[in-house]
Write a protein that holds these residues in place. Structure first.
Motif, short mmCIF file in Angstrom:
data_model
loop_
_atom_site.label_atom_id
_atom_site.label_comp_id
_atom_site.label_asym_id
_atom_site.label_seq_id
_atom_site.Cartn_x
_atom_site.Cartn_y
_atom_site.Cartn_z
N ASP A 189 67.99 51.52 58.95
CA ASP A 189 67.81 50.49 57.90
C ASP A 189 68.74 49.31 58.44
OD1 ASP A 189 67.77 48.48 55.91
OD2 ASP A 189 68.53 49.95 54.15
N HIS B 106 52.99 61.08 58.49
CA HIS B 106 53.82 61.04 57.33
C HIS B 106 54.59 62.20 57.01
CE1 HIS B 106 51.00 63.89 55.87
NE2 HIS B 106 49.93 63.16 55.94
N ARG C 240 58.57 56.98 59.64
CA ARG C 240 59.14 55.82 59.96
C ARG C 240 59.57 55.41 58.55
NH1 ARG C 240 56.51 53.10 65.19
NH2 ARG C 240 55.66 54.99 66.26
N ASP C 241 58.97 55.32 57.60
CA ASP C 241 59.47 54.92 56.16
C ASP C 241 60.69 55.75 55.95
OD1 ASP C 241 57.43 52.97 55.89
OD2 ASP C 241 56.25 54.73 54.78
N LEU D 82 54.47 58.78 52.68
CA LEU D 82 55.46 58.01 53.11
C LEU D 82 55.28 58.18 54.62
CD1 LEU D 82 58.63 58.36 50.62
CD2 LEU D 82 57.43 56.21 51.21
N THR D 83 55.21 57.21 55.58
CA THR D 83 55.39 57.79 56.95
C THR D 83 56.77 58.23 57.25
OG1 THR D 83 56.24 55.53 57.41
CG2 THR D 83 53.70 55.63 57.24
N ASP E 62 65.89 54.97 56.07
CA ASP E 62 66.75 55.16 55.24
C ASP E 62 67.67 56.41 55.49
OD1 ASP E 62 65.95 52.90 53.59
OD2 ASP E 62 64.51 54.06 52.63
#
Length: 462
Positions: free
Chosen positions: A408, A37, A278-279, A275-276, A283
């Motif tokens: 994204d 994260h 990757r998350d 939030l990872t 963005d």
């Protein structure tokens, strides 16, 4: 001279190492039971910046960052999912390596895994037992005896009598003292286990890092780093057991980075507010994440939110816009830039003051943007690249960064944007300004900024 804040002495100290010109650095790594994260990303980026900066200044760095691949959390995840613990560890070790590559981190020189150092762990526990600093409890656990280490609590500044008063012993524990901590746990059915003189089982978390660090860097080494959340009890326990086992000082200087917060709470899996990596990479460009982390001093709390990340990306875009528009072939060593160089390194030498160093980059960018002299702009751009490289910034081709962004899949592709711009150019040539304006508005709504000039239209992602 580089000065760093030592969490143990609570003062800034000049960096002095055991071997001149060589830094032996150990950083507590990740327990691989889930995806990384943003809190993990912070310590990874902070110490990546530190290693890059040291090497840029001529230091030889032996960078060791461990992987905890046997732990209660891994075993629980395995039990919850019906998968072997080693498979969980392998899966998330791979995911961790992918995230680190996506963030553009330099690989550690050595990345030891706890399961590869079981013999070293057993040897250290045996040394503690032999010296009377550990004991086997009635339940088969091997415990470290905190009462045998007079300096316990020095790193975290905690008083053992107060800690003891606030602690309690669970019913199923066989500790002599509430502060004693486990070094070895006996095997339970279905759990990973290794043979040891006191019974088959697995190591406790704290002893793993002591064994791996001393094995890779020696019984005494220069710097130990990690997140502030590890200062107590993990690092406190490392000091106690390592110095008791070896009879030597463990670490010269301790570095701890601050928390990442969300709504004023530490970001963590246990709080469910994380939030990872990757998350966030979905963005934002990896370098924008790096800028976000480095724009705050490493020891200060770092508040995560969308507007802050957007601001970081936009700030980095301004620097890259300056580099894009400046001529090539500059001289970063130009005499007129000596004061700027000195200010940048003065900030970095003051406990890695990256916000101060980044401010110098913006001062340089403003001067380049206002200058009408091509050589001055080229020299400044060259210096910006050189200084940025020391902390891992401004290494991309400017236009590639400005037209890049996160991962994204819903974002407009570069090919689509170019096609829309060609349609806009056709509309403007045909004096169809309504269509040209509509295309511009569509691109703006998609987060694309257009910059019209006599040389044509340039675009960048917001």
């Amino acid at each position: 001279m580089l000065h760093l804040y030592n969490s143990l002495s609570r003062t800034r100290e000049p960096l002095q190492t055991i071997e001149p010109g060589v830094v032996r650095l150990y950083v507590c790594g990740i327990t691989v039971y889930d995806y990384c994260h943003l809190g993990h990303a912070r310590f990874l980026i902070v110490f990546d910046m530190f290693v890059r900066f040291l090497r840029s200044q001529g230091w030889q760095v032996r960078y060791v960052r461990n992987v905890t691949d046997i732990d209660d959390k891994i075993i629980k995840r395995a039990a919850d999912t019906g998968v072997d613990a080693s498979e969980i560890a392998a899966r998330f070790t791979t995911a961790m390596s992918e995230d680190e590559a996506a963030l553009g981190l330099v690989a550690p020189d050595v990345e030891p895994k706890a399961t590869a150092h079981i013999d070293d762990i057993i040897a250290m526990i045996q040394a503690l037992l032999d010296k009377g600093a550990a004991y086997v409890g009635d339940n088969g656990d091997v415990y470290y005896d905190v009462s045998t280490f007079a300096r316990y609590g020095a790193l975290s500044g905690r008083d053992t009598s107060e800690l003891r008063a606030g602690a309690r012993i669970a019913v199923n524990e066989s500790k002599d003292d509430p502060l004693d901590f486990v070094l070895w746990k006996p095997a339970k059915d279905g759990e990973p286990a290794w043979d040891a003189p006191w019974g088959a089982g697995r190591p406790g978390w704290h002893i793993e890092c002591s064994a791996m660090s001393t094995c890779c860097l020696g019984q005494t080494f220069d710097i130990h780093g990690g997140g502030l959340d590890l200062q107590f009890p993990h690092h406190e326990n490392e000091i106690a057991q390592s110095e008791a086992a070896t009879g030597k000082p463990y670490v010269g200087l301790w570095m701890h980075n601050g928390f990442v917060t969300v709504d004023d709470e530490k970001m963590s899996k246990s709080l469910g507010n994380f939030l990872t990596v990757r998350d966030v990479l979905a963005d934002y460009d990896a370098e924008a994440i790096r800028y976000f982390v480095l724009a705050t001093h490493y020891r200060s709390p770092l508040a995560y939110n969308g507007p802050a990340m957007d601001a970081a990306g936009n700030a980095l875009s301004r620097l890259y816009t300056t580099l894009r528009d400046a001529p090539h072939g500059g001289d970063a060593r130009a005499e007129a830039l000596a004061d700027d160089r000195a200010r940048f390194f003065a900030a970095m030498h003051d406990d890695l003051n990256t916000p101060g160093a980044i401010a110098v980059l913006f001062d340089l960018a403003r001067r380049a943007n206002r200058s009408g002299d091509e050589k001055t702009r080229a020299d400044i751009a060259d210096l910006m690249r050189e200084l940025g490289a020391t902390v891992g910034l401004l290494g991309q081709e400017p236009q590639a960064f400005l037209q890049g962004g996160g991962q994204d899949e819903s974002a407009l592709s570069a090919a689509t944007i170019e096609t829309m711009l060609e349609s806009r150019r056709d509309a403007r040539r045909n004096k169809d300004f309504a269509t040209a304006d509509r295309i511009r508005d569509e691109l703006t709504a998609a987060g694309i900024t257009l910059e019209d000039s006599a040389d044509g239209t340039k675009w960048r992602r917001d």
